[in-house]
Scaffold this motif. Structure first.
Motif, PDB file in Angstrom:
ATOM      1  N   LEU A 187     -39.764 -10.482   0.940  1.00 47.84           N
ATOM      2  CA  LEU A 187     -38.419  -9.941   1.138  1.00 47.84           C
ATOM      3  C   LEU A 187     -37.358 -11.030   1.012  1.00 47.84           C
ATOM      4  N   ASP A 188     -37.773 -12.268   0.876  1.00 48.36           N
ATOM      5  CA  ASP A 188     -36.843 -13.386   0.814  1.00 48.36           C
ATOM      6  C   ASP A 188     -35.988 -13.292  -0.438  1.00 48.36           C
ATOM      7  N   VAL A 200     -30.194   0.526  13.838  1.00 49.61           N
ATOM      8  CA  VAL A 200     -29.476   0.175  12.622  1.00 49.61           C
ATOM      9  C   VAL A 200     -30.515   0.140  11.507  1.00 49.61           C
ATOM     10  N   GLU A 201     -30.155   0.626  10.333  1.00 52.35           N
ATOM     11  CA  GLU A 201     -31.109   0.684   9.237  1.00 52.35           C
ATOM     12  C   GLU A 201     -31.477  -0.713   8.755  1.00 52.35           C
ATOM     13  N   PHE A 202     -32.755  -0.942   8.563  1.00 52.42           N
ATOM     14  CA  PHE A 202     -33.260  -2.222   8.072  1.00 52.42           C
ATOM     15  C   PHE A 202     -32.764  -2.453   6.651  1.00 52.42           C
ATOM     16  N   ASP A 203     -32.117  -3.605   6.446  1.00 51.85           N
ATOM     17  CA  ASP A 203     -31.605  -3.966   5.119  1.00 51.85           C
ATOM     18  C   ASP A 203     -32.107  -5.346   4.710  1.00 51.85           C
ATOM     19  N   GLY A 204     -33.138  -5.816   5.398  1.00 55.51           N
ATOM     20  CA  GLY A 204     -33.633  -7.175   5.211  1.00 55.51           C
ATOM     21  C   GLY A 204     -33.405  -8.012   6.458  1.00 55.51           C
ATOM     22  N   ARG A 264     -38.169  -0.042   5.753  1.00 57.42           N
ATOM     23  CA  ARG A 264     -37.208   0.724   6.564  1.00 57.42           C
ATOM     24  C   ARG A 264     -37.822   2.041   7.021  1.00 57.42           C
ATOM     25  N   ASP A 265     -38.463   2.756   6.096  1.00 66.52           N
ATOM     26  CA  ASP A 265     -39.081   4.038   6.437  1.00 66.52           C
ATOM     27  C   ASP A 265     -40.220   3.865   7.440  1.00 66.52           C
ATOM     28  N   LEU A 266     -40.991   2.788   7.291  1.00 64.19           N
ATOM     29  CA  LEU A 266     -42.141   2.572   8.158  1.00 64.19           C
ATOM     30  C   LEU A 266     -41.744   2.211   9.589  1.00 64.19           C
TER      31      LEU A 266
END
Length: 166
Positions: A163-164, A47-51, A18-20
């Motif tokens: 990330l799965d 939108v913030e990455f949450d997967g 998310r930060d990257l």
């Protein structure tokens, strides 16, 4: 995930990705066709990455047809770091979510409005992310992956995280 330590490591990996990718406006979406791989620029959703990654497209595009045939994709980001995310795409017809993501730039880019029934969302469920960090964060990224993999290497410049299952 029943293992709290694994869940914590997964969450830390998601936060790192998310930060990257935060603040990178354009990503390259790669799909598979009968002829081979095809990449094209896509506007990153705010939108913030949450997967999951979200993109907006039109039904009358090649990428839409390609995703109907093969949902495996890759998304690449280039900014202060380099991030490559592999996952599966799902086409989502959700008028409310389309309006949530809509902004004036889409109106100009796609020459339409948020009410256009031709609009559809691409939701990508990230399975793995590989990234190459530059600058001061490199040591932090190495420490993160040392925890995830149980190994330590000063020579590795990039890492892959699963990330799965998040």
């Amino acid at each position: 995930m029943s293992n709290p330590q694994a869940a914590s490591a997964q969450q830390e990996a998601i936060e790192t990705v998310r930060d990257l990718i935060k603040g990178i406006d354009t990503a390259m979406l790669t799909t598979r066709t009968e002829e081979g791989l095809v990449s094209r620029p896509m506007k990153t959703q705010e939108v913030e990455f949450d997967g999951d990654l979200w993109f907006l497209t039109m039904r009358d595009t090649n990428k839409y047809r390609e995703l109907l045939q093969d949902s495996m994709v890759n998304v690449a980001y280039v900014g202060q770091s380099y991030v490559s995310i592999r996952g599966r795409a799902e086409l989502v017809d959700d008028r409310g979510k389309i309006k949530e993501f809509w902004n004036a730039a889409y109106g100009e880019l796609l020459d339409t409005t948020s009410d256009d029934p031709n609009l559809v969302l691409i939701k990508i469920r990230a399975e793995t992310a590989e990234y190459w960090e530059t600058g001061s964060k490199i040591k932090m990224v190495k420490r993160l992956f040392s925890k995830l993999t149980g190994t330590e290497s000063e020579m590795e410049l990039n890492k892959t995280v699963d990330l799965d299952g998040v």
